[in-house]
Motif scaffolding. Structure first.
Motif, PDB file in Angstrom:
ATOM      1  N   PRO A   1      -2.492   8.009  18.603  1.00 36.94           N
ATOM      2  CA  PRO A   1      -2.055   7.775  18.827  1.00 36.94           C
ATOM      3  C   PRO A   1      -0.492   7.067  18.560  1.00 36.94           C
ATOM      4  CG  PRO A   1      -3.895   6.881  18.431  1.00 36.94           C
ATOM      5  CD  PRO A   1      -4.215   8.639  17.875  1.00 36.94           C
ATOM      6  N   GLY A   2       0.093   6.604  19.647  1.00 34.11           N
ATOM      7  CA  GLY A   2       2.197   6.676  19.588  1.00 34.11           C
ATOM      8  C   GLY A   2       2.840   8.203  18.943  1.00 34.11           C
ATOM      9  N   TYR A   3       2.542   9.375  19.780  1.00 29.82           N
ATOM     10  CA  TYR A   3       3.056  10.292  20.264  1.00 29.82           C
ATOM     11  C   TYR A   3       3.379  11.109  18.191  1.00 29.82           C
ATOM     12  CZ  TYR A   3       3.298   8.331  24.664  1.00 29.82           C
ATOM     13  OH  TYR A   3       3.260   7.942  25.856  1.00 29.82           O
ATOM     14  N   GLN A   4       2.082  10.756  17.605  1.00 27.62           N
ATOM     15  CA  GLN A   4       2.039  11.700  16.497  1.00 27.62           C
ATOM     16  C   GLN A   4       1.965  12.823  16.227  1.00 27.62           C
ATOM     17  OE1 GLN A   4       1.991   8.231  13.180  1.00 27.62           O
ATOM     18  NE2 GLN A   4       1.349   6.901  14.866  1.00 27.62           N
ATOM     19  N   LYS A   5       2.994  13.703  15.994  1.00 24.37           N
ATOM     20  CA  LYS A   5       2.228  14.940  16.122  1.00 24.37           C
ATOM     21  C   LYS A   5       1.163  15.478  15.315  1.00 24.37           C
ATOM     22  CE  LYS A   5       4.808  17.011  19.026  1.00 24.37           C
ATOM     23  NZ  LYS A   5       7.152  17.049  18.952  1.00 24.37           N
ATOM     24  N   ILE A   6       0.085  16.296  15.161  1.00 22.00           N
ATOM     25  CA  ILE A   6      -1.215  16.247  14.625  1.00 22.00           C
ATOM     26  C   ILE A   6      -0.591  17.161  13.171  1.00 22.00           C
ATOM     27  CG2 ILE A   6      -2.852  18.088  14.721  1.00 22.00           C
ATOM     28  CD1 ILE A   6      -3.943  16.417  17.417  1.00 22.00           C
ATOM     29  N   ASP A   7       0.211  17.818  13.864  1.00 20.00           N
ATOM     30  CA  ASP A   7       0.871  18.573  13.117  1.00 20.00           C
ATOM     31  C   ASP A   7       2.059  19.294  12.036  1.00 20.00           C
ATOM     32  OD1 ASP A   7       2.695  19.218  15.323  1.00 20.00           O
ATOM     33  OD2 ASP A   7       1.963  21.463  15.469  1.00 20.00           O
ATOM     34  N   MET A   8       2.276  17.502  12.022  1.00 15.20           N
ATOM     35  CA  MET A   8       3.552  17.137  11.093  1.00 15.20           C
ATOM     36  C   MET A   8       3.046  16.692   9.663  1.00 15.20           C
ATOM     37  SD  MET A   8       7.077  15.811  12.353  1.00 15.20           S
ATOM     38  CE  MET A   8       6.914  14.643  12.240  1.00 15.20           C
TER      39      MET A   8
END
Lengths: 526, 592, 362
Positions: free
Chosen positions: A196-203
């Motif tokens: 949610p909120g465009y928070q990247k999975i791979d960050m």
């Protein structure tokens, strides 16, 4: 949208490309008409003479799929005539010099050759947009539903950066969302690569944050997009699907492929308000509540979060989607730890700072546009006031490449698809509304009278439209809205579904299918 | 016998209509037969323009002999023999056929300014106008005056809007000049619509260049470079002549760019009205030019501030504009020497109704109504008594016969409950019913109401309904009060001039002829014997000879009776057409 | 800002405002029927006539701009007499069928007639008589109730840009119609219906379903495109009987045909009302609108318990056999933020895969 809808009234120049605003977003069109009455100049670029053309200063009737050439051509003129915003380019962007070379070849003459738009009109449009410092661009699927959709958007971004038409009131770039909560579904991360909120999975650190919040381990690898899921299902890599409130058989390209994919699943759950086409292939069908039967929030195209309120009880035993999911989750051994929409929303806000300041209580006073980081923040009417989040925005060179499928001797017509004013998407809702069905209940194909004349087809007659993927029979509607060589079919009608014919070729980056261009042949049905 | 006898037969439009051609031929033949060497000339025929003389008495014939002139009126071909015999041969005029004394006063009491050149210049030939001094005022203004001079000149002349409202023209120009805006317009309102009024038509058909010149000078004064003439399409000849005049003016570079090699440019376009009376109202006229339905807009803002396409706009009537070049030519003092203290110059009226000399007249402001009726108009037709004079058409009112001393100017007429208006003047005698008269005008305004505002759209309808029922014997106690309340309301609450003036005929008739309304309502009688439904026809047995003439004339088979015996009228079948009344030679049909 | 005086009150108001706006913003009531705050002033009903010092005649407050030092009187015996007369005239040509009129309770004309106590037909006379002859399925036109305020004409032109209707004819016969009375060329947005102050324009679907005041009103968001217009659902007996939008919403009360008239799907008899479990083998092809399929032979109705248990066990089974990434979920752009949030959380945390998407691209 980087702007909010009421800001449209203050725009000097409105550039509409690939959007049939008056039919697909009528209330946005109302604002544009208001702006027009106050003196705003409107440019429309579209393969069809869409209703907004009535209000336009310049109408660029282009061949389908030639947007990049047109946009680069406009950029070419703006650079050549020195209409660019030097200060903005210097301070807010990078890569200008290199990019500049990429548009050199897009001379008005060449662009006229590609797009079919007279070069004088291209020059006029470029001057109008280039000379204004209070201009807004509006686009929808006419830009994105191409194999070069991402590049189309980049070409728009270049034009915006070149003129600095962004980051101010009534100035910006505004994709119009087609469905009531498509913004919200994306925000809430019903997407394979983000939380949610465009928070990247791979960050780094992000997955950990959500694992902690949700109290469970989460899969590290990004998942498949919708169109990729269909391919995977057809190939047996996906064995089960849960489809909530979607009708991919009608809305996905290349219907026969979609049917095959869904048919090969071991298990399909469809949760909907009607026995939609996709549900007919399901193993279990669950009756859901519609948006008048539950509480919650929607986020609209201008990032505005607004309250949805329950007006009536759902019919029979139908339940709202959330309670159904919570139940199944429990059965799978995972208790989500919240039971009301408001509590869900609070968790959402805790995990996404841009939503943190919004509460149900505040929403009772009207919608709030994210980012809204705190309880006292008024929300954000237009984006990038303080510059771009990642510093300088890069120009990116975009090369023109033709659509995935072009016309040839066998398939000499270009088919483009879209919506009409009266029906909505797969029609699962509007087609049960008697008044609408009475007025606009029949599928049709728009065809230029000259083409129809050559085929010996008159208005109201059935014709066969076929592509390499399938064919439908549909009534002809003769109209000069479409140019010669182009036909248009609205997507809504299952009995003559446009997506039997459309091409499932994808944009390589965002995996969007090329609904807007495919090659078809047409013959009269006798 | 060679003396210089000249016979002039009126061959203007009116003369031809009255049979002038036959009279002309008769003179030629008779003179030739008798071998008399006299010249027979056509009079008034030069430019297909109304000469604005005493056309009501056509065919007029003027015989010039030895330097003296004698005129005959109502000449028919069978009168020619006697005139030639007695007058040309015998030297003694035929007294009973000569014009009467008002023939002289008809001309003497008039002052021709705006109509002076009508009939004198050829409206289709710009050179003819130039030869008469035309475009000289424009040249002088453009080359040697500043706009303020023009405004001052017009202001001092005291001329006021001739379209009806009487707004001072100089002030209007000054307001438009002072109004901010780089684009301004001049509009000539030629949408003449009052029933029976044709002053503007006469001016445009007779002297179109004077209107163009007026617009040029006005445009220079306010700083406009574009003008429109809004003219009703029902005036084809006027439109044609105006088009030709504009074309010729462009050819001579009196219109277009750099007029008289000055910085000033001016263009004129013609816009045709489509027959809506309300488009004579200035804001409706503006809406119509803009391509909208001709519906009035609220004032303020006034056109001088926000008019055509929201730009400062001066709208002047044809007659007003046509006066302008003459004022410039002869100076404000000359113009202001005519008229009263507040109403200067002359006004053209369309004199009609029960009057002997019908037609267009131009009189100095302040002339009395009596002078117009008796000295110019030649008195009432037949031997009837004057009842009232209606001025200002559907927006105006009636002045009763007892007020003939009234001066005809803006203030006096307003005080008497009427208006100068665009110049209609209808003379009424005792055979005119004042209730019916009011009904007629309300019928007109109701039909022409644009429908935008409630008081006019519904109010005039209700006025009409009440008046109709009064004339049909259905009038109720309280109807007069209803009429008064409604009239006052419509007058005050209506949006534009049409509604605001529509009740004037009702109010003024009530003011001077209230008993006539009361008689209609209480006694169900129409004193003027006009309101059909109130009439009763019967046969007076003692006079009826049983000739059957009435029976034959009756279209409704309502009369029966044996020959030579008194007839009877069946009141149930009688449609009150009055045919029996006219047919009876023995005055045995009674009407009451 | 300019200084004006209305009814003895000294006020500071914006220079470009009209007398009506200035009064309204200061809670001074001036009656009006033709004025609509989102449309250009018209000045036709004449109810807002006020006295302004220095003007010979009353002026309409809706069209007159304020000026420095202007002194306005909004109510005097003369003014009230004019307003009363205007109302009497309007009502003299209006069907008195408030009993069955959809607009009763929300009718501006009815409200003013009540305020002024206009009852007697002092000026009773001919009434307009029209046959209804429109075959459109959305908008009910009753021209006999039309007061020719022009709001619909302006909304159609200024807001919608369609210009389907205008004033036609003259005098008492004046009416709102299409040009040359040809068929209506209309987008059926219903803005005209929204701005109509009387019962002349109403929704066909609303007929006899429940008048304002007798319904429950719930503010929510339109279920169609991504613009998110604010709407109000009018509910009677658990049925939506009308959708409206208030003037003070961000969309200013404007909607489109779908938003205003497309709500019937909610109460459609075709709604799913019970969980269904497949009994027949998959045929592999949906019906695509072909009629005559008996769903009872393909699915059987089931309890929630059974259906949910079945789903949970099948998910667990497939996950165990093929791994979590053999499962995928499609969420919906028509569901709420909360449901979407829960859906992706469900797929990720409960099922264990990132195979989750929705139709953003379609």
């Amino acid at each position: 949208m980087t702007n909010s809808i009421p800001e449209i009234e203050g725009m000097e120049v409105i550039f509409i490309i690939g959007s049939n605003t008056k039919e697909s977003h009528p209330v946005v069109a109302n604002r544009m008409i208001k702006a027009h009455r106050r003196g705003a100049k409107i440019i429309v670029a579209d393969p069809r003479r869409v209703p907004m053309v009535k209000f336009s200063e310049v109408f660029l009737k282009m061949r389908p799929g030639t947007d990049i050439a047109l946009l680069n051509g406009m950029a070419h003129i703006i650079v050549k005539e020195g209409l660019l915003n030097g200060e903005f380019v210097r301070e807010k962007t990078e890569g200008f010099d290199q990019w500049k070379k990429s548009v050199e070849e897009f001379t008005p003459e060449r662009v006229e050759g590609i797009t079919g738009v007279p070069k004088e009109d291209i020059v006029r449009a470029a001057r109008l947009y280039g000379l204004s410092r209070k201009a807004g661009i509006f686009y929808t699927m006419g830009i994105t539903q191409h194999t070069c959709g991402t590049d189309n958007v980049r070409a728009i971004a270049n034009l915006v950066m070149l003129t600095g038409n962004i980051g101010r009131e009534s100035t910006g770039v505004n994709p119009l969302r087609g469905q009531n909560n498509v913004q919200g579904s994306s925000d809430a991360a019903c997407m394979p690569n983000v939380y949610p909120g465009y928070q990247k999975i791979d960050m780094p650190g992000i997955r950990e944050k959500f694992e902690e919040a949700w109290g469970t381990a989460l899969p590290p690898k990004p998942g498949l997009t919708a169109t990729e899921m269909m391919d995977a299902a057809a190939e047996g890599r996906i064995r089960a699907m849960y489809i909530m409130g979607e009708n991919p058989i009608i809305t996905d390209p290349n219907m026969h492929h979609t049917i095959k994919a869904l048919g090969s699943l071991d298990f399909l759950v469809v949760q909907d308000i009607f026995m939609i086409d996709t549900a007919e292939l399901a193993d279990v069908v669950l009756p859901a509540a519609c948006s008048f039967e539950k509480d919650g929030t929607f986020a609209n195209t201008e990032r505005k979060v607004q309250r949805v309120r329950k007006a009536v009880e759902p019919p029979g035993e139908a339940r709202d989607d959330m309670s159904i999911l919570l139940e199944i989750s429990k059965r799978l051994g995972y208790d989500m730890g919240h039971d009301t929409p408001e509590k869900v929303f609070q968790e959402y806000g805790r995990l996404w700072p841009a939503m943190a300041g919004i509460t149900y209580r505040r929403l009772d006073g009207g919608g709030i546009q994210w980012p809204c980081p705190s309880g006292t923040h008024p929300g954000t009417r237009f984006l990038y006031k303080e510059g771009f989040p990642k510093g300088k925005a890069p120009f990116s060179s975009v090369a023109y490449c033709p659509p995935a499928e072009v016309t040839d001797e066998e398939y000499p017509f270009v088919l483009t698809t879209g919506r009409n004013l009266f029906q909505y998407h797969s029609g699962s809702m509007t087609r049960t509304v008697k008044s609408i069905e009475k007025h606009a209940g029949e599928p049709y194909v728009e065809i230029n009278p000259l083409d129809a004349g050559r085929l010996g087809v008159r208005t109201g007659e059935m014709i066969k439209v076929a592509s390499r993927r399938g064919e439908i029979e549909i009534r002809a509607r003769l109209t000069k809205r479409v140019s010669e060589g182009t036909v248009f079919i609205p997507m809504h009608y299952r009995e003559a579904a446009a997506n039997v014919i459309t091409n499932d070729a994808l944009d390589p980056v965002v995996k969007i299918p090329e609904f807007k261009v495919c090659a078809v042949k047409i013959e009269a049905v006798r | 016998m060679k003396d210089n006898t000249v016979v002039r037969v009126c061959m203007g439009p009116a003369g031809i209509a009255a049979g002038g051609k036959a009279v002309l031929e008769a003179f030629r033949e008779t003179l030739a037969d008798r071998n008399i060497d006299a010249e027979v000339k056509e009079h008034c025929s030069s430019h297909q323009v109304g000469c604005l003389g005493l056309c009501a008495r056509d065919v007029l014939v003027e015989i010039g002999r030895n330097g003296s002139k004698t005129s005959y009126q109502y000449v028919k071909p069978d009168m020619v023999g006697r005139i030639v015999a007695e007058h040309i041969v015998g030297g003694t005029p035929v007294k009973e056929w000569l014009v009467d004394e008002t023939f002289d006063t008809f001309y003497r009491k008039q002052v021709k300014i705006v109509l002076a050149d009508c009939g004198r210049v050829d409206p289709e030939d710009i050179d003819s106008y130039i030869a008469a001094g035309g475009y000289e005022p424009t040249r002088e203004v453009l080359m040697t005056w500043i706009p303020d001079d023009v405004i001052e000149e017009i202001r001092m002349s005291g001329i006021r809007g001739r379209g009806g409202a009487g707004f001072p023209t100089g002030l209007k120009w000054e307001l438009a000049r002072r109004s901010k805006g780089d684009v301004k317009y001049v509009i000539c309102n030629a949408d003449e619509g009052d029933p029976g009024a044709f002053m503007d038509r006469a001016v445009i058909e007779g002297n179109p260049h004077s209107v163009i010149e007026g617009m040029l000078i006005g445009a220079f004064a306010i700083g406009a470079n574009k003008g429109y003439v809004y003219i009703r399409a029902e005036y084809p000849l006027a439109v044609e002549r105006l088009k030709l005049a504009i074309k010729q003016a462009y050819e001579r570079r009196f219109l277009g760019r750099a007029i008289f090699n000055t910085q000033f440019s001016f263009d004129i376009e013609i816009r045709l009205g489509a027959g809506a009376f309300v488009c004579g109202e200035e804001t409706a006229l503006i809406a119509s030019i803009e391509g909208e339905r001709g519906m009035p807009r609220s004032k303020p803002p006034f056109p001088v501030n926000r008019g055509l396409w929201q730009r400062p706009t001066v709208i002047n009537n044809v007659e007003t504009l046509a006066n302008v070049p003459y004022i410039i030519r002869k100076g404000w003092a000359w113009y202001a020497s005519y008229g009263t203290e507040k109403s200067k110059g002359t006004k053209v009226f369309a004199l009609t109704g029960k009057i002997r000399n019908q037609g267009l007249i131009e009189v100095p402001m302040g002339i009395t109504l009596g002078e117009i009726i008796h000295e110019i108009g030649g008195g009432i037709e037949g031997n009837r008594a004057l009842k009232a004079v209606q001025t200002g058409g559907p927006s105006g009112g009636c002045i009763p016969a007892g007020m003939l001393d009234l001066n005809v100017d803006y203030e006096s007429l307003a005080k008497a409950g009427s208006i100068v208006g665009s110049g209609g003047m209808i003379v009424l005698d005792e055979d005119n019913c004042m209730v019916n008269m009011a009904k007629y005008f309300i019928q007109f305004t109701q039909a022409e109401s644009c429908g935008k505002c409630v008081p006019c759209r519904v109010g005039t309808k209700r006025l009409l309904e009440i008046l109709t029922r009064i004339t049909e014997g259905q009038g109720k106690e309280g109807d007069i009060e209803r009429l008064e309340r409604l009239s006052r309301g419509v007058k005050t609450a209506s949006l534009c001039g049409l509604g605001q003036t529509a009740p004037n005929p009702v109010l003024s008739n009530l003011r001077y002829f209230r008993e006539e309304f009361e008689t209609h309502i209480r006694d169900k009688k129409c004193p003027a014997k006009v309101c059909k439904k109130l009439l009763r026809y019967s046969i007076l047995e003692e006079y009826c000879k049983g000739c059957g003439a009435c029976m034959k004339a009756c279209p409704a088979d309502a009369i029966s009776g044996d020959k030579k015996k008194p007839h009877r009228i069946n009141p149930d079948r009688c449609i009150r057409c009055g045919a029996c009344f006219e047919a009876c030679k023995f005055k045995s049909v009674a009407r009451d | 800002m300019v200084r004006i005086n209305i009814d003895g009150k000294e006020l500071q108001v914006p220079a470009q405002s009209t007398i009506l706006e200035a009064a309204k913003n200061n809670d001074i009531f001036i009656p009006t029927l033709c004025h609509h705050p989102k449309l250009t002033p018209f000045g036709g009903c004449r109810l807002c006539l006020v006295e302004v010092k220095g003007f010979l005649k009353p002026v309409t407050a809706c069209t007159t701009t304020v000026g420095e030092g202007m002194e306005v009187v909004t109510s005097s015996p003369e003014i009230e007499e004019l307003r009363r007369l205007v109302l009497e005239l309007i009502l003299s040509d209006h069907p008195n069928d408030c009993m069955v009129c959809e607009k009763t309770g929300s009718c501006a004309l009815q409200e003013l007639a009540y305020m002024y106590g206009v009852r007697e037909a002092e000026y009773a006379g001919e009434r307009r008589n029209y046959e209804t002859r429109d075959g459109n399925p959305f908008i009910e036109r009753d021209l006999e109730k039309c007061i020719l305020c022009g709001r619909c004409v302006k909304a159609c032109d200024e807001i919608q840009g369609v210009e389907a209707i205008d004033f036609g004819y003259r005098g008492f016969r004046a009416k709102i119609c299409t040009s040359y009375e040809e068929d209506l060329d209309c987008e059926f947005c219903g803005q005209c219906v929204a701005v109509c102050p009387t019962g002349a324009l109403t929704g066909k679907l609303w007929k006899l379903k429940g008048r304002p005041g007798t319904t429950k009103e719930i503010d929510t968001v339109c279920p169609y495109c991504g613009i998110g217009c604010n709407i109000t659902a009018h509910v009677k007996k658990n049925e939506i009987v009308r959708i409206t939008s208030a003037e003070d919403t961000w969309n200013e009360g404007w909607l489109c045909v779908k938003g205003r008239f497309g709500y019937q799907f909610v109460s459609s008899p075709d709604r799913l009302v019970r969980p269904l479990i497949r009994t027949a083998p998959k045929s592999g092809m949906p019906s695509l609108g072909r009629k005559g399929i008996k769903w009872g032979e393909v699915f059987r109705e089931a309890s929630w318990e059974e259906a949910l248990d079945l789903i949970a066990s099948r998910i667990r089974e497939i996950k165990e056999t093929h791994g979590a990434d053999a499962l995928a979920g499609l969420s919906s752009a028509r569901c709420t933020n909360e449901e979407n949030y829960v859906f992706q959380k469900f797929m990720r945390a409960a099922v264990g895969t990132n195979n989750v998407d929705h139709c953003a691209r379609l």
